[in-house]
Design a protein around this motif. Structure first.
Motif, PDB file in Angstrom:
ATOM      1  N   VAL A 159     -39.496  56.993  75.244  1.00 58.45           N
ATOM      2  CA  VAL A 159     -40.012  56.890  73.883  1.00 58.45           C
ATOM      3  C   VAL A 159     -38.971  57.340  72.865  1.00 58.45           C
ATOM      4  CG1 VAL A 159     -41.876  57.529  72.335  1.00 58.45           C
ATOM      5  CG2 VAL A 159     -42.279  57.487  74.783  1.00 58.45           C
ATOM      6  N   CYS A 160     -38.795  56.518  71.839  1.00 59.48           N
ATOM      7  CA  CYS A 160     -37.897  56.854  70.731  1.00 59.48           C
ATOM      8  C   CYS A 160     -38.679  57.679  69.706  1.00 59.48           C
ATOM      9  CB  CYS A 160     -37.385  55.565  70.092  1.00 59.48           C
ATOM     10  SG  CYS A 160     -36.460  55.825  68.562  1.00 59.48           S
ATOM     11  N   GLY A 161     -37.953  58.384  68.847  1.00 58.01           N
ATOM     12  CA  GLY A 161     -38.588  59.137  67.766  1.00 58.01           C
ATOM     13  C   GLY A 161     -39.414  58.254  66.841  1.00 58.01           C
ATOM     14  N   CYS A 162     -39.119  56.942  66.811  1.00 53.14           N
ATOM     15  CA  CYS A 162     -39.874  56.020  65.961  1.00 53.14           C
ATOM     16  C   CYS A 162     -41.238  55.721  66.572  1.00 53.14           C
ATOM     17  CB  CYS A 162     -39.089  54.729  65.724  1.00 53.14           C
ATOM     18  SG  CYS A 162     -38.927  53.648  67.166  1.00 53.14           S
ATOM     19  N   GLY A 163     -41.486  56.229  67.772  1.00 54.94           N
ATOM     20  CA  GLY A 163     -42.803  56.078  68.388  1.00 54.94           C
ATOM     21  C   GLY A 163     -42.904  54.895  69.326  1.00 54.94           C
ATOM     22  N   VAL A 186     -29.093  52.877  72.004  1.00 54.51           N
ATOM     23  CA  VAL A 186     -29.616  52.420  70.721  1.00 54.51           C
ATOM     24  C   VAL A 186     -31.053  51.921  70.923  1.00 54.51           C
ATOM     25  CG1 VAL A 186     -29.367  50.706  68.873  1.00 54.51           C
ATOM     26  CG2 VAL A 186     -27.342  51.826  69.840  1.00 54.51           C
ATOM     27  N   CYS A 187     -31.968  52.408  70.083  1.00 58.00           N
ATOM     28  CA  CYS A 187     -33.368  51.985  70.208  1.00 58.00           C
ATOM     29  C   CYS A 187     -33.491  50.511  69.823  1.00 58.00           C
ATOM     30  CB  CYS A 187     -34.260  52.834  69.300  1.00 58.00           C
ATOM     31  SG  CYS A 187     -35.940  52.193  69.146  1.00 58.00           S
ATOM     32  N   PRO A 188     -34.081  49.678  70.692  1.00 58.21           N
ATOM     33  CA  PRO A 188     -34.203  48.245  70.379  1.00 58.21           C
ATOM     34  C   PRO A 188     -35.210  47.971  69.256  1.00 58.21           C
ATOM     35  CG  PRO A 188     -35.324  48.760  72.440  1.00 58.21           C
ATOM     36  CD  PRO A 188     -34.636  50.021  71.997  1.00 58.21           C
ATOM     37  N   TRP A 189     -35.976  48.959  68.851  1.00 58.80           N
ATOM     38  CA  TRP A 189     -36.960  48.773  67.774  1.00 58.80           C
ATOM     39  C   TRP A 189     -36.371  49.159  66.424  1.00 58.80           C
ATOM     40  CZ3 TRP A 189     -41.657  46.634  68.965  1.00 58.80           C
ATOM     41  CH2 TRP A 189     -42.070  46.676  70.308  1.00 58.80           C
ATOM     42  N   CYS A 190     -35.870  50.415  66.325  1.00 54.41           N
ATOM     43  CA  CYS A 190     -35.447  50.918  65.005  1.00 54.41           C
ATOM     44  C   CYS A 190     -33.935  50.963  64.860  1.00 54.41           C
ATOM     45  CB  CYS A 190     -36.041  52.305  64.764  1.00 54.41           C
ATOM     46  SG  CYS A 190     -35.318  53.586  65.810  1.00 54.41           S
ATOM     47  N   ARG A 191     -33.193  50.587  65.960  1.00 54.29           N
ATOM     48  CA  ARG A 191     -31.728  50.511  65.921  1.00 54.29           C
ATOM     49  C   ARG A 191     -31.025  51.848  65.734  1.00 54.29           C
ATOM     50  NH1 ARG A 191     -30.098  46.781  68.516  1.00 54.29           N
ATOM     51  NH2 ARG A 191     -31.848  45.408  68.746  1.00 54.29           N
TER      52      ARG A 191
END
Ligand SMILES: [Zn+2]
Ligand SMILES: [Zn+2]
Length: 350
Positions: free
Chosen positions: A309-313, A326-331
Motif C-alpha cells: 500500500v502506498c501513502g495515497c491509499g 514509484v507508485c503506479p497510481w500517484c507517481r
C-alpha cells in the motif's frame, strides 16, 4: 414476422470476478447455442444483453439469433440495479414494436435479470417506476446467484424470483438449460399464437423459488465478499483481489460467537475498462488487513505480493527486493520498510 424479444440483464459487479463471471459468460453462450438449434426459436427469438455494475450499458441490442456475435462481459464497482431497470424500460420503449390497429407488434418480451448481491444505488423509485409502466409489458424472471442476494428486493420486481445456491459452472449450466427450455417453450407457444406466462417446472437440483424470508443485511456494501483493486508496479496494469467471508470458528449453538474472516478467493487481471464501469461517487468502506487470510502474488509480473500500500491509499504489487519504487497510481517515489503491522484499507463496493 412477430418477434419474441428476450432481454438478459446481467450483474457485472466486481464481486462476480473469477469463476462466477466465467460461469455466467459460458451460461449465456450455452443458451445462445441451444436456441440456435431450435427451429421455432431461430425464427422468432431476438436477444439483447444489458450489463450493469456502477453504470449500465447495452452490450448487444435486440439481435436475431443467427446474427449474434461473441461478446465479453465487463466488470465494474457497484450494483446499480435501479439504473438497470430504468435502462431496460427505455430499451423496451425504443426497440420493442407495439401492437397498433394496423400492425401486430412483437410478442411480450421475456426478461432475465441476474444479480449476486444487493443494489448499491437508489433502487426503490426505479422499482416503482418499473411496476407502474412496464410490469405488464414484460415477463420478468429475477435470478439470485449465490448466498448474498437480497431476495426481498427482487420480490418487489417479480414473483418469478429464483435462487441458485452456488455460482459454479455446474449450477449456472443447470439454470441456463432451464432458461433455454423456457425460451423455446415460449417460441413454440407464440408459434401457435398463444403466448403463455407460466414458468416451466424448475430443476430442483440447482434452483428453487425464493422466499421473502431470504434476505440479508441492509448494508450497502456486499458483506460476504471484499474486493480491492491494485496496479502492477512494473507494468502499471490493474488487477482485482477478491476475498470471501469464511467461518473461522463456529461456536456451540447456545453461544452466539461465530468468528469470521475473509479468505483469499482470486486475484485476477482486469482491463482499464473496469474504471469506466465503476461508480466513483459511492462511499467507501474500510477493512482491517488482520481480517484478511491469504495474500496473492501479482497476476501481471508475479511479484511476491500484490498487497503493498502506498501513502495515497492505493494498492500495488511489490517484489520485496527494491527499497524504493514509484507508485503506479500517484507517481510518487516511495520506500517500503519491512514488516509493518495490520492497517485499515478501503474496499470496493462489491
Ligand atoms: Zn506486478
Ligand atoms: Zn501512491
Amino acid at each position: 414476422m412477430r418477434r419474441l424479444p428476450v432481454f438478459f440483464v446481467l450483474d457485472c459487479s466486481e464481486s462476480m470476478v473469477g469463476e462466477p463471471i466465467d460461469s455466467v459468460q459460458e451460461g449465456v453462450e450455452l443458451i445462445l447455442s441451444g436456441l440456435r438449434k431450435d427451429p421455432y426459436a431461430l425464427e422468432t427469438v431476438y436477444i439483447s444483453i444489458i450489463a450493469y455494475a456502477g453504470i449500465v450499458r447495452t452490450l448487444v441490442p435486440l439481435t436475431e439469433l443467427f446474427a449474434f456475435n461473441h461478446f465479453s462481459f465487463p466488470l465494474g464497482g457497484g450494483t446499480h440495479l435501479g439504473k438497470a431497470l430504468d435502462h431496460l424500460g427505455q430499451e423496451i420503449d425504443r426497440y420493442v414494436l407495439k401492437t397498433t390497429t394496423e400492425v401486430k407488434g412483437d410478442w411480450k418480451p421475456m426478461v432475465y435479470i441476474f444479480t449476486d448481491g444487493r443494489p448499491t444505488d437508489e433502487y426503490e423509485q426505479a422499482i416503482q417506476r418499473w411496476n407502474m409502466q412496464y410490469a405488464n409489458k414484460a415477463t420478468v424472471v429475477a435470478i439470485g446467484l449465490g448466498a448474498d442476494v437480497d431476495f426481498s428486493i427482487l420480490k418487489k420486481i417479480t414473483e418469478n424470483t429464483i435462487s441458485i445456491d452456488q455460482i459454479t459452472p455446474e449450477y449456472v449450466k443447470g439454470l441456463c438449460k432451464w432458461i433455454t427450455a423456457s425460451v423455446v417453450s415460449q417460441s413454440i407457444s407464440v408459434g401457435s399464437n398463444q403466448q403463455k406466462n407460466d414458468l416451466l417446472p424448475l430443476d430442483e437440483r440447482y434452483m428453487r423459488l425464493a422466499k421473502d424470508a431470504l434476505s440479508i443485511s441492509k448494508n450497502k456494501v456486499d458483506e460476504n465478499c471484499a474486493t480491492f483493486v491494485g496496479r502492477c508496479q512494473k507494468m502499471g496494469k490493474p488487477y482485482i483481489i477478491k476475498y470471501t467471508k469464511n467461518l473461522q470458528y463456529k461456536s456451540p449453538a447456545d453461544l452466539n460467537i461465530n468468528i469470521y474472516n475473509f479468505k483469499l478467493n482470486t486475484c485476477s487481471v482486469i482491463s482499464e475498462e473496469y474504471f469506466t464501469w465503476s461508480d466513483h461517487q459511492a462511499p467507501n468502506k474500510q477493512i482491517n488487513t488482520a481480517e484478511l487470510d491469504g495474500f496473492p502474488e501479482c497476476p501481471h509480473c508475479f511479484a511476491e505480493t500484490a498487497f503493498a500500500v502506498c501513502g495515497c491509499g492505493n494498492l500495488m504489487c511489490y517484489d520485496g527486493y527494491r527499497e524504493s519504487v514509484v507508485c503506479p497510481w500517484c507517481r510518487r517515489q516511495i520506500s517500503f520498510s519491512s514488516g509493518g503491522g495490520d492497517f485499515d484499507l478501503t474496499r470496493g463496493q462489491g
